[in-house]
Scaffold this motif. Structure first.
Motif, PDB file in Angstrom:
ATOM      1  N   SER A   1       5.249   2.165   1.991  1.00 40.05           N
ATOM      2  CA  SER A   1       4.418   1.119   1.403  1.00 40.05           C
ATOM      3  C   SER A   1       5.169  -0.192   1.517  1.00 40.05           C
ATOM      4  O   SER A   1       6.403  -0.218   1.551  1.00 40.05           O
ATOM      5  N   GLU A   2       4.416  -1.260   1.643  1.00 34.69           N
ATOM      6  CA  GLU A   2       5.064  -2.564   1.808  1.00 34.69           C
ATOM      7  C   GLU A   2       4.157  -3.694   1.335  1.00 34.69           C
ATOM      8  O   GLU A   2       2.966  -3.496   1.104  1.00 34.69           O
ATOM      9  N   TRP A   3       4.747  -4.875   1.213  1.00 35.26           N
ATOM     10  CA  TRP A   3       4.076  -6.063   0.673  1.00 35.26           C
ATOM     11  C   TRP A   3       3.719  -7.006   1.789  1.00 35.26           C
ATOM     12  O   TRP A   3       4.515  -7.203   2.706  1.00 35.26           O
ATOM     13  N   PHE A   4       2.575  -7.611   1.704  1.00 34.73           N
ATOM     14  CA  PHE A   4       2.200  -8.627   2.687  1.00 34.73           C
ATOM     15  C   PHE A   4       1.816  -9.928   1.983  1.00 34.73           C
ATOM     16  O   PHE A   4       0.649 -10.167   1.693  1.00 34.73           O
ATOM     17  N   PRO A   5       2.834 -10.749   1.708  1.00 34.04           N
ATOM     18  CA  PRO A   5       2.548 -12.044   1.087  1.00 34.04           C
ATOM     19  C   PRO A   5       2.179 -13.082   2.142  1.00 34.04           C
ATOM     20  O   PRO A   5       2.625 -13.010   3.281  1.00 34.04           O
ATOM     21  N   LYS A   6       1.336 -14.008   1.757  1.00 27.74           N
ATOM     22  CA  LYS A   6       1.125 -15.222   2.563  1.00 27.74           C
ATOM     23  C   LYS A   6       1.146 -16.372   1.572  1.00 27.74           C
ATOM     24  O   LYS A   6       0.358 -16.402   0.625  1.00 27.74           O
ATOM     25  N   TYR A   7       2.069 -17.301   1.826  1.00 29.61           N
ATOM     26  CA  TYR A   7       2.206 -18.470   0.955  1.00 29.61           C
ATOM     27  C   TYR A   7       1.383 -19.618   1.527  1.00 29.61           C
ATOM     28  O   TYR A   7       1.110 -19.639   2.736  1.00 29.61           O
ATOM     29  N   PRO A   8       0.988 -20.580   0.649  1.00 34.79           N
ATOM     30  CA  PRO A   8       0.217 -21.719   1.145  1.00 34.79           C
ATOM     31  C   PRO A   8       0.919 -22.330   2.375  1.00 34.79           C
ATOM     32  O   PRO A   8       2.131 -22.565   2.343  1.00 34.79           O
ATOM     33  N   GLY A   9       0.165 -22.514   3.434  1.00 30.44           N
ATOM     34  CA  GLY A   9       0.733 -23.091   4.655  1.00 30.44           C
ATOM     35  C   GLY A   9       1.230 -22.048   5.656  1.00 30.44           C
ATOM     36  O   GLY A   9       1.511 -22.391   6.804  1.00 30.44           O
ATOM     37  N   ASP A  10       1.353 -20.796   5.255  1.00 31.13           N
ATOM     38  CA  ASP A  10       1.816 -19.762   6.199  1.00 31.13           C
ATOM     39  C   ASP A  10       0.806 -19.579   7.326  1.00 31.13           C
ATOM     40  O   ASP A  10      -0.403 -19.620   7.099  1.00 31.13           O
ATOM     41  N   LYS A  11       1.343 -19.345   8.506  1.00 31.76           N
ATOM     42  CA  LYS A  11       0.474 -19.022   9.651  1.00 31.76           C
ATOM     43  C   LYS A  11      -0.096 -17.613   9.485  1.00 31.76           C
ATOM     44  O   LYS A  11       0.512 -16.770   8.822  1.00 31.76           O
ATOM     45  N   GLY A  12      -1.219 -17.351  10.128  1.00 33.90           N
ATOM     46  CA  GLY A  12      -1.825 -16.016  10.074  1.00 33.90           C
ATOM     47  C   GLY A  12      -0.939 -14.976  10.758  1.00 33.90           C
ATOM     48  O   GLY A  12      -0.131 -15.320  11.632  1.00 33.90           O
ATOM     49  N   THR A  13      -1.111 -13.737  10.354  1.00 35.54           N
ATOM     50  CA  THR A  13      -0.433 -12.630  11.026  1.00 35.54           C
ATOM     51  C   THR A  13      -0.992 -12.514  12.436  1.00 35.54           C
ATOM     52  O   THR A  13      -2.218 -12.561  12.621  1.00 35.54           O
ATOM     53  N   SER A  14      -0.120 -12.382  13.422  1.00 34.70           N
ATOM     54  CA  SER A  14      -0.577 -12.292  14.820  1.00 34.70           C
ATOM     55  C   SER A  14      -1.323 -10.983  15.050  1.00 34.70           C
ATOM     56  O   SER A  14      -1.069  -9.994  14.365  1.00 34.70           O
ATOM     57  N   TRP A  15      -2.154 -10.981  16.049  1.00 35.09           N
ATOM     58  CA  TRP A  15      -2.842  -9.746  16.439  1.00 35.09           C
ATOM     59  C   TRP A  15      -1.816  -8.691  16.797  1.00 35.09           C
ATOM     60  O   TRP A  15      -0.817  -8.996  17.462  1.00 35.09           O
ATOM     61  N   HIS A  16      -2.059  -7.474  16.358  1.00 35.87           N
ATOM     62  CA  HIS A  16      -1.142  -6.380  16.713  1.00 35.87           C
ATOM     63  C   HIS A  16      -1.810  -5.031  16.523  1.00 35.87           C
ATOM     64  O   HIS A  16      -2.864  -4.924  15.873  1.00 35.87           O
ATOM     65  N   GLN A  17      -1.179  -4.028  17.100  1.00 30.51           N
ATOM     66  CA  GLN A  17      -1.533  -2.616  16.880  1.00 30.51           C
ATOM     67  C   GLN A  17      -0.196  -1.905  16.713  1.00 30.51           C
ATOM     68  O   GLN A  17       0.759  -2.213  17.422  1.00 30.51           O
ATOM     69  N   ALA A  18      -0.117  -0.960  15.784  1.00 32.31           N
ATOM     70  CA  ALA A  18       1.140  -0.216  15.611  1.00 32.31           C
ATOM     71  C   ALA A  18       0.849   1.264  15.801  1.00 32.31           C
ATOM     72  O   ALA A  18      -0.087   1.803  15.222  1.00 32.31           O
ATOM     73  N   ASP A  19       1.659   1.884  16.645  1.00 29.85           N
ATOM     74  CA  ASP A  19       1.500   3.316  16.900  1.00 29.85           C
ATOM     75  C   ASP A  19       2.697   4.056  16.285  1.00 29.85           C
ATOM     76  O   ASP A  19       2.567   4.760  15.284  1.00 29.85           O
ATOM     77  N   THR A  20       3.881   3.826  16.837  1.00 29.58           N
ATOM     78  CA  THR A  20       5.075   4.539  16.343  1.00 29.58           C
ATOM     79  C   THR A  20       5.923   3.677  15.400  1.00 29.58           C
ATOM     80  O   THR A  20       6.885   4.164  14.831  1.00 29.58           O
TER      81      THR A  20
END
Ligand SMILES: O=C(O)CCC(=O)C(=O)O
Ligand SMILES: [Fe+2]
Length: 296
Positions: free
Chosen positions: A107-126
């Motif tokens: 489990s993990e945290w995904f913060p975005k602060y004011p002004g942060d760029k969007g998370t880039s497109w991705h796919q995760a397999d392994t």
């Protein structure tokens, strides 16, 4: 499925919903908690995160409370999260997708602060891209597997405050090669993929995701969305029109046939932190773990 399970499973998918999930690679959002309650819980949760007495990884003083990636796996020690990962509205759907023996492995945290760029497109397999070693091994390697992620909005998330974006139906073809590896850049933590340039993993460097097909997943605090990690996913930027951060909590699940951290590495290095896996374990949220390679 026997009768007892049929009776006790209240929040599973209907046949149509399961078909839609298989086609699209995601389902939801589903409401787990009242949004005002969730906001109160989130405030308290952020305090309890600071108490690392029972967390399985040590606190890294150099990095802030939430950006500290070693703040992984707090579902093992924080009571609210211990219950949350087993919420029937999550587990009943997971068993429809993954079968009767399901492990939460991360489990993990995904913060975005004011002004942060969007998370880039991705796919995760392994999940090899960050640590250099595959973190998940499905029994048959001809195909890819990935993990089911349940991403819960701990704050409201809108297009202006960095909500998630999905490209439906992209979960069965990988456009990235995680084995290429990619360097972590701490100066880019607020920029794209939390310090990694995920684009560098593209199989075809000239390929551009078709954003015209993307769907924005606005969510209220307390709602969750279920998706394959191999689905093309990203987020909008936080435009900074409000001072409120957006915070997501991602719990990741696999069926017990998957070996987690194959080869039993002693440490995990990711997002600028190295942690010892000495106290690591998976948590069975449905059934049991029958795989001797997994620690429970
Ligand atoms: O919250 C985000 O912006 C990204 C989340 C994500 O990539 C994930 O949960 O796998
Ligand atoms: Fe992701």
């Amino acid at each position: 499925m026997n009768n007892v399970e049929t009776q006790t499973k209240k929040f599973g998918f209907s046949k149509e919903e399961l078909e839609a999930f298989r086609k699209n690679g995601f389902a939801g959002p589903f409401t787990l908690y009242d949004s005002e309650d969730m906001k109160e819980i989130t405030k308290k949760l952020r305090y309890s995160l600071l108490d690392r007495t029972d967390s399985i990884y040590e606190f890294n003083e150099d990095i802030s409370e939430i950006n500290d990636r070693a703040n992984y796996d707090r579902h093992i020690d924080v009571p609210f999260l211990k219950d949350h990962i087993k919420h029937p509205k999550i587990v009943d759907k997971l068993t429809d997708i993954l079968g009767e023996n399901v492990l939460c492995w991360r489990s993990e945290w995904f913060p975005k602060y004011p002004g942060d760029k969007g998370t880039s497109w991705h796919q995760a397999d392994t999940f090899e891209f960050s640590s250099g070693e595959p973190q998940l091994l499905w029994p048959s390697k001809e195909d890819f597997g990935g993990t089911i992620t349940v991403w819960t909005a701990l704050t409201d998330t809108t297009i202006e405050t960095a909500c998630l974006r999905f490209i439906p139906g992209t979960h069965e073809e990988l456009f990235y090669d995680e084995s290429k590896g990619v360097e972590f850049n701490p100066d880019a933590i607020h920029d794209g993929f939390f310090g990694y340039r995920y684009q560098n993993l593209q199989k075809d460097p000239d390929w551009v995701p078709d954003e015209s097909l993307a769907k924005s997943m606005e969510m209220k605090a307390g709602q969750s969305i279920v998706f394959w990690s191999t689905l093309m996913h990203a987020s909008h930027s936080h435009l900074g029109k409000t001072n409120n951060m957006r915070l997501g909590f991602a719990a990741r699940y696999v069926p017990d046939m998957v070996s987690v951290y194959p080869g039993n590495p002693k440490e995990l290095t990711e997002f600028g932190s190295t942690v010892s896996l000495e106290k690591y374990r998976t948590v069975a949220v449905a059934g049991t773990n029958r795989n001797p390679n997994n620690i429970t």
